[in-house]
Design an enzyme around this catalytic site. Structure first.
Site, short mmCIF file in Angstrom:
data_model
loop_
_atom_site.label_atom_id
_atom_site.label_comp_id
_atom_site.label_asym_id
_atom_site.label_seq_id
_atom_site.Cartn_x
_atom_site.Cartn_y
_atom_site.Cartn_z
CB CYS A 32 34.10 80.78 -36.53
SG CYS A 32 33.93 80.48 -38.27
CE1 TYR A 171 42.52 86.61 -37.40
CE2 TYR A 171 40.67 86.92 -35.93
CZ TYR A 171 41.17 86.53 -37.15
OH TYR A 171 40.32 86.05 -38.11
CG HIS A 174 40.84 85.83 -41.51
ND1 HIS A 174 41.12 85.13 -40.38
CD2 HIS A 174 40.96 84.96 -42.53
CE1 HIS A 174 41.39 83.87 -40.69
NE2 HIS A 174 41.31 83.75 -41.99
CG ASP A 267 42.70 81.61 -44.57
OD1 ASP A 267 43.59 80.87 -45.01
OD2 ASP A 267 42.44 81.72 -43.36
#
Ligand code: ADP
Ligand code: SF4
Length: 688
Positions: A32, A171, A174, A267
């Site tokens: 992002c 995806y 996360h 992460d």
């Protein structure tokens, strides 16, 4: 031009990813950036610059596939219908222009989002509160919803293919951020049908989506899976044993495995809490279970570490978000034998705040990040100087160092004068605290680069006076003398100074940064709310000092939620036995005693303290600047055309802002105010 070290050749071997081939092993994983659909030209230009800098694959950030996954107020990408296509086509065009592959990360965020703008009910494996607005519940998906959800992925993938993307992601990483991962987690997936219960059932939706994507676009696009192999929650969450089973079940289905740990704060681990390559132990099993290429991240900035990961069979592709932000030209520098010029990411996570606060990302190391389109700033190219004039820079903190470097690139003759024995200013001072060691790279990179420049004269141990400056005969003067921490408690909470008795022991932050650590019981008062109070607390507590951290906020280091540091800070300080007191301000300070006041009601309490360190605000060190302004009538006689204050001495701020200020000064020197202040506005293309 120097040649590439053959040791690094493995980084430049092409690799097949499904029907596509990447030209090298440098893979910018999805990340992002606070630009997305609201600042699409800026986003596309930024991605294009990375492709130009040598990243063989350049991906989008997460891209919502449907209005039921509305990430507002965050600014990310969307692919809801064909009207989103121009934004994507622009990005793909920019990436393809440099022969790199363009990847897109499709996402549905399930119960993570509360759909503030679209006002649709959120979707979830089971009926649970949404993350963004806990009072609002997501509803358990029906079989029809699941069918529709699969269709959303296919529709988005077909649009992505139309836009020209080469790699299309499912995806499931996360942590709770994506619906596909929410289905995998038994603590959220309480379904009793074929999509819940056993691992095979919880994996079913992910398998179906991957198969759908392969069927829909697999003929011409690679289908990638981003999967978090461990949430670092022990038996409470996903961990290796279950992840091994999942990779085993899906092994050959995706064309590429992009693997990491969850959640995002693990992460994108801040350097304070983890080092380069820190995910290896978690992800290294994946390559043993699949023949498909594997990409992994680890804030890689050392080509030796990268090659080692490939040669040892840990990963096939060097995944990077932050290193590609800090230095978009990292691959090209390695390719050209200039690896010593890499501007290494410092792991401060200033960049992630762009996502949290929905503004175009900024980077401490790379002042051009996010400005590639808006201001036309390129990380490598810079306009040559309009004249052969000389510039004196007073102060070699991040602002002074960056100004010197960029001015030197423009061709100016630069004199850089620093009062202390070492260049680096606050960066050198703050990195004397062990947790911030990696941040030294801000000073080290620039000091090294300046040492290679023939048009820069650098002096340390050279504190200049106003008289010295007037006599230097430089045409342009930049005052970059920084700031000092105040000791009178004035700041956000206290606009007036706090009563302090004569025998109270107040220790300034600057003293601490010079290595003068107070003894006994130490109270740190944090009305700064960023990292430094917690770093000082950590440093003192880890050497056996009894520390109390007091803040008027309801949470310690509250701004660090935006930099993914907060959770780590909370754990670290508690482990070190730091006493934490929130919602209290300082009422008065006496010898060995501090009186605190509740920020809400009129109650007082006392805390024993042999020393107090206040972090409330900083005073600009602008005496030189003001004196020079007062003596403006002498400029002409001394050949001076301009005097400018930059960085903390103009307005104390973050290191990132000081670097930016130094860079901006260098870029705009000798421009008219209109030229200097010009920026392009995003109108028409993105929007809601
Ligand atoms: P910034 O973040 O704006 O770069 P810093 O506080 O990090 O500010 O750096 C300012 C630097 O300026 C410090 O290293 C300080 O020693 C130096 N400095 C301050 N006054 C003078 C002076 N009169 N002459 C030369 N250097 C100075
Ligand atoms: Fe690295 Fe900090 Fe730049 Fe992010 S902001 S890329 S963590 S240097």
């Amino acid at each position: 031009m120097a040649k590439r070290n053959p040791r690094f050749d493995p980084l430049f071997e092409p690799l097949q990813i499904g029907p596509k081939s990447t030209r090298n092993r440098f893979y910018q994983v999805p990340h992002c950036n606070g630009m997305g659909h609201r600042y699409p030209r800026a986003m596309a230009e930024m991605r294009g610059v990375k492709a130009e800098g040598g990243w063989g694959v350049v991906c989008t950030e997460e891209c919502s596939i449907h209005p039921s996954s509305d990430l507002s107020p965050a600014t990310l990408m969307r692919l809801w219908d064909d009207s989103d296509l121009p934004v994507h086509e622009l990005m793909v065009e920019k990436v393809h222009a440099h022969h790199s592959l363009a990847g897109i990360q499709l996402v549905h965020n399930g119960f993570e989002v509360a759909n503030y703008v679209t006002r649709l009910p959120s979707l979830s494996p089971s009926n649970i509160p949404t993350e963004n607005f806990p009072h609002v519940h997501a509803r358990a998906m029906s079989k029809t919803d699941i069918h529709d959800f699969r269709r959303m992925h296919v529709d988005a993938a077909l649009r992505a293919k139309k836009a020209g993307y080469d790699i299309i992601y499912a995806y499931a990483a996360h942590g709770t951020m994506t619906l596909l991962y929410q289905f995998l987690l038994s603590r959220y997936n309480m379904r009793t049908d074929e999509y819940g219960g056993s691992l095979e059932n919880r994996v079913r939706l992910l398998r179906e989506v991957l198969q759908d994507l392969k069927d829909a676009v697999g003929d011409s696009c690679a289908v990638a899976l981003r999967f978090a192999v461990d949430e670092l929650l022990g038996s409470e969450g996903m961990q290796k044993s279950e992840a091994e089973d999942i990779v085993g079940l899906l092994a050959e289905l995706p064309d590429l495995w992009d693997v990491n740990v969850a959640a995002w704060h693990n992460d994108s681990m801040p350097s304070r809490f983890g080092s380069e390559g820190g995910q290896e132990d978690y992800i290294s099993f994946v390559k043993k279970l699949t023949t498909k290429p594997v990409v992994g991240v680890g804030r890689f900035t050392s080509p030796d570490t990268m090659v080692s990961q490939i040669n040892r069979g840990v990963i096939d592709l060097i995944g990077a978000a932050r290193p590609s932000i800090a230095d978009p030209f990292l691959p090209n520098k390695i390719d050209e034998g200039r690896e010593d010029e890499i501007r290494e990411c410092i792991g401060c996570n200033m960049c992630t705040s762009g996502d949290y606060l929905a503004y175009p990302m900024r980077c401490t190391q790379n002042p051009t990040m996010g400005e590639e389109w808006r201001r036309g700033w390129h990380p490598v190219r810079i306009d040559k100087a309009a004249s052969k004039e000389s510039v004196l820079i007073v102060g070699a903190g991040p602002a002074g160092l960056e100004a010197a470097l960029a001015l030197s690139d423009r061709g100016y003759d630069v004199i850089l004068s620093e009062a202390r024995k070492q260049m680096g200013g606050r960066v050198i001072a703050e990195t004397s605290l062990t947790p911030l060691a990696d941040w030294r790279r801000v000073a080290d990179h620039r000091t090294y680069m300046l040492s290679q420049r023939a048009n820069v004269q650098s002096y340390t141990d050279s504190a200049l006076t106003t008289k010295d400056i007037l006599e230097t005969q430089a045409t342009h003067i930049a005052i970059a003398t920084g700031s000092k921490w105040r000791c009178d408690f004035s700041g956000l909470q206290h606009q007036q100074t706090v009563p302090v008795s004569d025998n109270a022991n107040i220790v300034s932050v600057d003293d601490v940064l010079n290595g003068n650590y107070p003894k006994g019981k130490v109270l740190i008062y944090d009305d700064d709310h960023y990292y430094l109070a917690s770093v000082i607390a950590e440093q003192l507590a880890s050497t056996g000092t009894q520390v109390t951290l007091v803040t008027p906020a309801s949470d310690i280091a509250s701004w660090t939620h935006n930099t993914l540091e907060n959770e780590h800070i909370q754990i670290r300080l508690r482990e070190l036995g730091v006493e934490i007191i929130c919602n209290k301000k300082i009422s008065r300070v006496d010898d060995k005693k501090v009186t605190l006041a509740c920020v809400y009601i009129d109650t007082k309490s006392e805390v024993a303290a042999d020393a107090v360190i206040p972090l409330t605000s900083r005073a600009p060190q602008d005496t030189l600047y003001n004196e020079l302004l007062e003596q403006q009538d002498e400029w002409n006689d001394n050949g001076i055309k301009s005097v400018t204050a930059i960085g903390d001495c103009y307005a104390p701020a973050t290191i990132a802002m000081a670097v930016y200020a130094g860079h901006e000064f260098a870029r705009t020197l000798e421009m008219t105010p209109e030229e200097a202040n010009f920026f392009r506005r995003e109108l028409g293309l993105g929007g809601e």
